[in-house]
Design an enzyme around this catalytic site. Structure first.
Site, PDB file in Angstrom:
ATOM      1  N   SER A 100       4.705  27.893  33.380  1.00 47.80           N
ATOM      2  CA  SER A 100       4.179  26.452  33.235  1.00 47.80           C
ATOM      3  C   SER A 100       3.531  26.508  34.343  1.00 47.80           C
ATOM      4  O   SER A 100       3.934  27.011  35.795  1.00 47.80           O
ATOM      5  CB  SER A 100       5.109  25.324  33.151  1.00 47.80           C
ATOM      6  OG  SER A 100       4.403  24.027  32.922  1.00 47.80           O
ATOM      7  N   THR A 101       2.415  25.761  34.700  1.00 50.83           N
ATOM      8  CA  THR A 101       1.799  25.464  35.986  1.00 50.83           C
ATOM      9  C   THR A 101       2.365  24.404  36.473  1.00 50.83           C
ATOM     10  O   THR A 101       1.954  23.094  36.165  1.00 50.83           O
ATOM     11  CB  THR A 101       0.159  25.626  35.681  1.00 50.83           C
ATOM     12  OG1 THR A 101      -0.188  25.967  34.589  1.00 50.83           O
ATOM     13  CG2 THR A 101      -0.806  25.389  36.907  1.00 50.83           C
ATOM     14  N   GLY A 144      -4.920  30.557  32.038  1.00 52.52           N
ATOM     15  CA  GLY A 144      -5.765  29.683  32.275  1.00 52.52           C
ATOM     16  C   GLY A 144      -7.263  30.228  31.451  1.00 52.52           C
ATOM     17  O   GLY A 144      -7.179  31.311  30.919  1.00 52.52           O
ATOM     18  N   HIS A 167      -2.328  37.391  31.843  1.00 48.22           N
ATOM     19  CA  HIS A 167      -3.134  37.384  30.739  1.00 48.22           C
ATOM     20  C   HIS A 167      -4.412  38.241  31.181  1.00 48.22           C
ATOM     21  O   HIS A 167      -5.185  37.989  32.078  1.00 48.22           O
ATOM     22  CB  HIS A 167      -3.858  35.969  30.497  1.00 48.22           C
ATOM     23  CG  HIS A 167      -2.657  34.949  29.906  1.00 48.22           C
ATOM     24  ND1 HIS A 167      -1.572  34.827  30.431  1.00 48.22           N
ATOM     25  CD2 HIS A 167      -2.780  34.259  28.534  1.00 48.22           C
ATOM     26  CE1 HIS A 167      -1.145  33.823  29.442  1.00 48.22           C
ATOM     27  NE2 HIS A 167      -1.633  33.469  28.441  1.00 48.22           N
ATOM     28  N   GLU A 182      -8.136  38.750  27.284  1.00 47.91           N
ATOM     29  CA  GLU A 182      -8.376  37.771  26.188  1.00 47.91           C
ATOM     30  C   GLU A 182      -9.658  37.535  25.806  1.00 47.91           C
ATOM     31  O   GLU A 182      -9.776  37.352  24.207  1.00 47.91           O
ATOM     32  CB  GLU A 182      -7.613  36.556  26.828  1.00 47.91           C
ATOM     33  CG  GLU A 182      -7.151  35.518  25.716  1.00 47.91           C
ATOM     34  CD  GLU A 182      -6.667  34.312  26.097  1.00 47.91           C
ATOM     35  OE1 GLU A 182      -6.508  34.099  27.254  1.00 47.91           O
ATOM     36  OE2 GLU A 182      -6.089  33.458  25.207  1.00 47.91           O
ATOM     37  N   ASP A 225       2.737  31.634  22.141  1.00 51.39           N
ATOM     38  CA  ASP A 225       1.687  31.258  23.186  1.00 51.39           C
ATOM     39  C   ASP A 225       1.879  29.625  23.289  1.00 51.39           C
ATOM     40  O   ASP A 225       2.339  29.207  24.377  1.00 51.39           O
ATOM     41  CB  ASP A 225       0.257  31.433  22.792  1.00 51.39           C
ATOM     42  CG  ASP A 225      -0.932  31.834  23.847  1.00 51.39           C
ATOM     43  OD1 ASP A 225      -0.135  31.573  24.989  1.00 51.39           O
ATOM     44  OD2 ASP A 225      -2.108  31.829  23.573  1.00 51.39           O
ATOM     45  N   ASP A 226       1.470  28.883  22.384  1.00 49.71           N
ATOM     46  CA  ASP A 226       1.379  27.695  22.334  1.00 49.71           C
ATOM     47  C   ASP A 226       1.742  27.042  21.108  1.00 49.71           C
ATOM     48  O   ASP A 226       0.873  26.512  20.296  1.00 49.71           O
ATOM     49  CB  ASP A 226      -0.074  26.973  22.718  1.00 49.71           C
ATOM     50  CG  ASP A 226      -0.608  27.545  24.173  1.00 49.71           C
ATOM     51  OD1 ASP A 226      -0.124  27.104  25.256  1.00 49.71           O
ATOM     52  OD2 ASP A 226      -1.658  28.209  23.957  1.00 49.71           O
TER      53      ASP A 226
END
Ligand code: 6MZ
Ligand code: ZN
Length: 346
Positions: A97-98, A170, A197, A200, A284-285
């Protein structure tokens, strides 16, 4: 055993999970209620068959981040995300997490990291080992990235190794990863693990320079969708990844729903798996893309015709790519072998 039940019961390792993209529908509802924003509904998630260009997914992720804008929210979502992965029989989880700073709510990057660490600590009763990577968002520039690296180094000590390193993520169409190279090298020298990443979307020059410069210091690659020639990469990139044997975190639904891969059949999993290259299935999400790690294993198995033994081996082999130390790896391998007879594999 029902086929879906097999993937659910399979012990699994999740190495690619962004906290804010992983927020489930239940947690979204809970947060909207807390903020008196119920009327907005749950339009931050995908419907099962929906896809959209990657840039729209990033708008959606921004919306998701507005649901968690104080330390308490971060704590709530992290607790829920851990609990959901644990119920999906994920036994080892690396969250990323950012750390965000929001003046209006008094949120600082330190408080952000501490909220995640408290959630991890308070989840200790669950049958899941959790570690944390701080994300560098490539949209925020090198100065913020440096702050994040320093935070990671400090919290690696404070958290006794729960914070393990850095993720680079990002919108891949923003900025140039090469600007961050000196920082990646410094982070590695300071004992932080790196997962990046890369490719992508097609970015052969950026990807080549990063891989050439970092070599195995790139602990893992997120996606690597466009490494192969037919996907906008080239043989040099493929050779670099093979030569350094850099594990790939592969997120099938994310890539299909974000339209960086046209369909499951054409996912790069097949290419790397056939080369016996380390492939780790990830979500991923999971919230945004409406999936679970079990579903991702099921999709991989059905699309690429993997039998149960192969699926089990794929899950077992992903332990090799975790950032935790050999003791944790051995504990997990023992657990996999203990659970195997209950999976009715043959
Ligand atoms: C779809 N493919 C992807 N590619 C690149 N970065 C992604 C991503 N999905 C998520 N993120 C990164 O994770 C952040 C949200 O979680 P956190 O607020 O950090 O917990 C996004 O803002 C983005 O930086
Ligand atoms: Zn990602």
């Amino acid at each position: 055993m029902e086929s879906q039940e097999f993937y659910h019961r399979l012990p699994k390792v999740e190495l690619h999970a962004h906290i804010n993209g992983s927020i489930s529908e239940d947690t979204i509802k809970k947060l909207l209620k807390k903020k008196g924003r119920e009327e907005e509904g749950a339009n931050v998630r995908f419907n099962k068959e929906q896809t959209e260009p990657l840039e729209d997914s990033f708008k959606r992720l921004k919306l998701m981040q507005t649901l968690s804008n104080c330390a308490e929210d971060i704590y709530i979502i992290t607790c829920d995300v851990i609990q959901e992965f644990a119920s999906d029989n994920v036994k080892y989880l690396e969250l990323r997490s950012t750390p965000r700073e929001i003046t209006a709510t008094g949120l600082t990057r330190e408080l952000y990291v501490e909220a995640v660490l408290k959630a991890i600590k308070d989840s200790a009763h669950l049958d899941i080992i959790v570690r944390f990577l701080l994300s560098i968002d490539r949209r925020l520039g090198v100065d913020v990235a440096r702050t994040t690296m320093e935070l990671a180094e400090r919290y690696q000590d404070i958290s006794n190794g729960v914070v393990m390193g850095l993720d680079f993520s990002g919108d891949p169409k923003v900025g140039d990863a090469r600007d961050y190279l000196p920082l990646f090298i410094e982070a590695h020298n300071r004992g932080l693990k790196l997962t990046l990443h890369l490719a992508e979307v097609p970015a052969p020059e950026e990807t080549k320079d990063i891989l050439k410069e970092l070599g195995t210091r790139t602990g893992r690659i997120g996606h690597g969708t466009c490494l192969q020639t037919e996907c906008g990469g080239n043989q040099t990139l493929v050779d670099l990844v093979l030569q350094h044997r850099i594990p790939l975190e592969l997120c099938l639904t994310s890539n299909v729903k974000g339209q960086t891969v046209p369909n499951y059949d054409q996912h790069q999993f097949q290419f790397w798996y056939n080369k016996n290259h380390p492939c780790i299935i990830g979500t991923d999400d999971k919230g945004m893309f409406d999936t679970t790690l079990s579903e991702e294993y099921a999709i991989a198995a059905q699309t690429f015709e993997l039998d149960r033994e192969s699926v089990w081996k794929l899950s077992l082999a992903s332990i090799d790519a975790i950032f935790a130390d050999d003791d944790v790896k051995q504990t997990l391998r023992n657990k996999w072998h203990e659970l195997k007879p209950s999976l009715n594999i043959t």
